[in-house]
Scaffold this motif. Structure first.
Motif, short mmCIF file in Angstrom:
data_model
loop_
_atom_site.label_atom_id
_atom_site.label_comp_id
_atom_site.label_asym_id
_atom_site.label_seq_id
_atom_site.Cartn_x
_atom_site.Cartn_y
_atom_site.Cartn_z
N PRO A 1 0.81 -1.22 0.00
CA PRO A 1 0.00 0.00 0.00
C PRO A 1 0.84 1.27 0.00
O PRO A 1 1.89 1.32 0.66
N THR A 2 0.38 2.27 -0.74
CA THR A 2 1.10 3.55 -0.79
C THR A 2 0.22 4.71 -0.35
O THR A 2 0.55 5.86 -0.55
N THR A 3 -0.97 4.40 0.18
CA THR A 3 -1.82 5.42 0.82
C THR A 3 -2.20 4.86 2.20
O THR A 3 -1.75 3.78 2.57
N TYR A 4 -3.07 5.58 2.90
CA TYR A 4 -3.41 5.16 4.26
C TYR A 4 -4.85 4.66 4.40
O TYR A 4 -5.37 4.58 5.51
N SER A 5 -5.50 4.32 3.28
CA SER A 5 -6.95 4.05 3.37
C SER A 5 -7.30 2.67 3.92
O SER A 5 -8.44 2.42 4.29
N GLY A 6 -6.34 1.74 3.99
CA GLY A 6 -6.56 0.49 4.75
C GLY A 6 -7.17 -0.68 4.01
O GLY A 6 -7.42 -1.73 4.60
N SER A 7 -7.38 -0.54 2.72
CA SER A 7 -8.05 -1.59 1.94
C SER A 7 -7.31 -2.93 1.96
O SER A 7 -7.91 -4.00 1.86
N GLU A 8 -5.99 -2.86 2.11
CA GLU A 8 -5.16 -4.07 2.03
C GLU A 8 -5.45 -5.07 3.15
O GLU A 8 -5.08 -6.23 3.04
N MET A 9 -6.11 -4.63 4.22
CA MET A 9 -6.35 -5.54 5.34
C MET A 9 -7.76 -6.11 5.36
O MET A 9 -8.19 -6.69 6.35
N THR A 10 -8.50 -5.95 4.26
CA THR A 10 -9.89 -6.40 4.28
C THR A 10 -10.21 -7.38 3.16
O THR A 10 -9.54 -7.40 2.12
N SER A 11 -11.27 -8.14 3.38
CA SER A 11 -11.77 -9.02 2.31
C SER A 11 -13.00 -8.39 1.64
O SER A 11 -13.83 -9.07 1.07
N ILE A 12 -13.08 -7.06 1.73
CA ILE A 12 -14.19 -6.34 1.08
C ILE A 12 -13.74 -5.93 -0.33
O ILE A 12 -12.65 -5.38 -0.51
N TYR A 13 -14.58 -6.22 -1.31
CA TYR A 13 -14.25 -5.81 -2.68
C TYR A 13 -15.41 -5.02 -3.27
O TYR A 13 -16.53 -5.05 -2.75
#
Ligand code: NAD
Length: 354
Positions: free
Chosen positions: A116-128
């Motif tokens: 990740p190169t921003t702080y939005s946190g998507s990398e830690m979720t199974s939400i798509y």
């Protein structure tokens, strides 16, 4: 006593500078032969560095990731992955790039390594989410959860301050709603409070000096915590409102979050007192209410404060309230259409919550 059930999601997290020296070995640990690197057009030079670091394990670059994951981009990228004989994806970028990787993982069963190169946190979720005919459909599926996440704060040094602030406040929203989630638990509460504290401190510091590596590191650490909360707890009014405003009125994702959050928190404050105390404490000395403290933080950081300043039209506020109140969902305070309409009016004008 709080009763809870907690099934922690398993992601390998590697935190530290110099992703390039770790990338190849981490892809190897996934048992992959060939990794396709995904990025936005703007981040192609970074993707090239990743491809160089992968050496023999590099399958190429797909550089057409865009916001909201349109279905045709997913199909195009899947064809590129098949052509390159890729058995793994390296997503290097923010939520838009990681979102594309998730859509490919869903269709093509490819494991994801996210950088990740921003702080939005998507990398830690199974939400798509995938957008088809202008409608973004979201879902949850364990297949899209990245298997490994490499956090390198140095990659965020050049993230423009306004995007840093917006994505950091977006992450804080996950933690704030996690604190009053119906399915929250004591561990997620610790992560939420610490995530908000780290991001508030880190964002204040990088707002003064954008290339402060320590500040960037604190923000990325906060992003990890807040993303983990989003991945493990159900969200409520705030996320629902932002989804409505982004999806139906095409407002920018992260900025919408940063504007709406103080007002959504004010709506829920009376029904979520312990959560508000934790948030106020994480944001400062706790002498102000949590919604007011968050509004003041956004003001200090130069974030937009009013929906009217990011493209919302006054004539659309009634329809937005109708959509947000139409389908029932759990929220600490009951969902009341007129209450939501009043909340939207305050967010539209950018008023400070009490
Ligand atoms: P983004 O990925 O849309 O990136 C914003 C812009 O910043 C892009 O142009 C990108 O190229 C650029 N950029 C990213 N990192 C940079 C860097 N280090 N230096 C310079 N430029 C850089 O931003 P975002 O806020 O991370 O993601 C927003 C999207 O993520 C939304 O579509 C949202 O719905 C989604 N999201 C999903 C989840 C989830 O759990 N599924 C969570 C949060 C956000």
């Amino acid at each position: 006593m709080q009763e809870f059930v907690y099934t922690a999601q398993s992601v390998r997290v590697v935190f530290g500078v110099d992703v390039w020296s770790k990338l190849n070995a981490e892809v190897g640990l996934l048992g992959a032969r060939k990794a396709l690197v995904l990025c936005t057009p703007r981040q192609r030079p970074l993707a090239q560095r990743a491809l160089d670091a992968l050496g023999e394990r590099g399958a190429g670059i797909y550089d057409k990731a865009i916001m909201h994951v349109p279905l045709d981009a997913v199909q195009d990228a899947l064809a590129a992955a098949r052509l390159a004989d890729a058995d793994c994806l390296v997503a290097i970028g923010g939520g838009s790039t990681i979102g594309l990787a998730k859509a490919l993982a869903l269709d093509g069963a490819l494991p994801i390594l996210a950088v990740p190169t921003t702080y939005s946190g998507s990398e830690m979720t199974s939400i798509y989410g995938i957008t088809e005919d202008g409608i973004k459909k979201t879902g949850k599926d364990t297949r899209v959860l990245p298997r490994t996440v490499i956090y390198d704060p140095a990659l965020t040094l050049k993230l423009p301050v306004d995007i840093s602030v917006a994505s950091g406040l977006n992450a804080m929203a996950h933690a704030a709603e996690g604190l009053y989630a119906q399915d929250g638990n004591p561990v997620l509460a610790l992560m939420s409070e610490e995530g908000i504290r780290a991001l508030a401190g880190g964002l204040r510091r990088l707002n003064r000096q954008a290339d402060d590596l320590d500040a960037r590191s604190e923000c990325l650490y906060g992003a990890w915590l807040c993303g983990t909360v989003l991945g493990n707890a159900g969200m409520a009014l705030h996320h629902k409102l932002c989804h409505t405003l982004g999806g139906s009125f095409n407002l920018p994702h992260a900025q919408t979050h940063s504007i709406v959050l103080p007002h959504a928190m004010a709506y829920n404050a009376a029904a979520a007192e312990p959560a508000m105390q934790r948030i106020a404490r994480a944001l400062g000395d706790g002498s102000q209410s949590a919604p007011a403290a968050l509004y003041d933080l956004a003001l200090e950081l130069g974030a937009p404060l009013a929906l009217r300043d990011i493209g919302m039209r006054a004539v659309d506020l009634d329809r937005a309230a109708d959509i947000a109140a139409a389908k029932p969902y759990w929220n600490p305070s009951p969902i009341d259409r007129d209450g939501i309409r009043a909340l939207l009016q305050r967010a539209f004008e950018g008023l400070r919550p009490a």
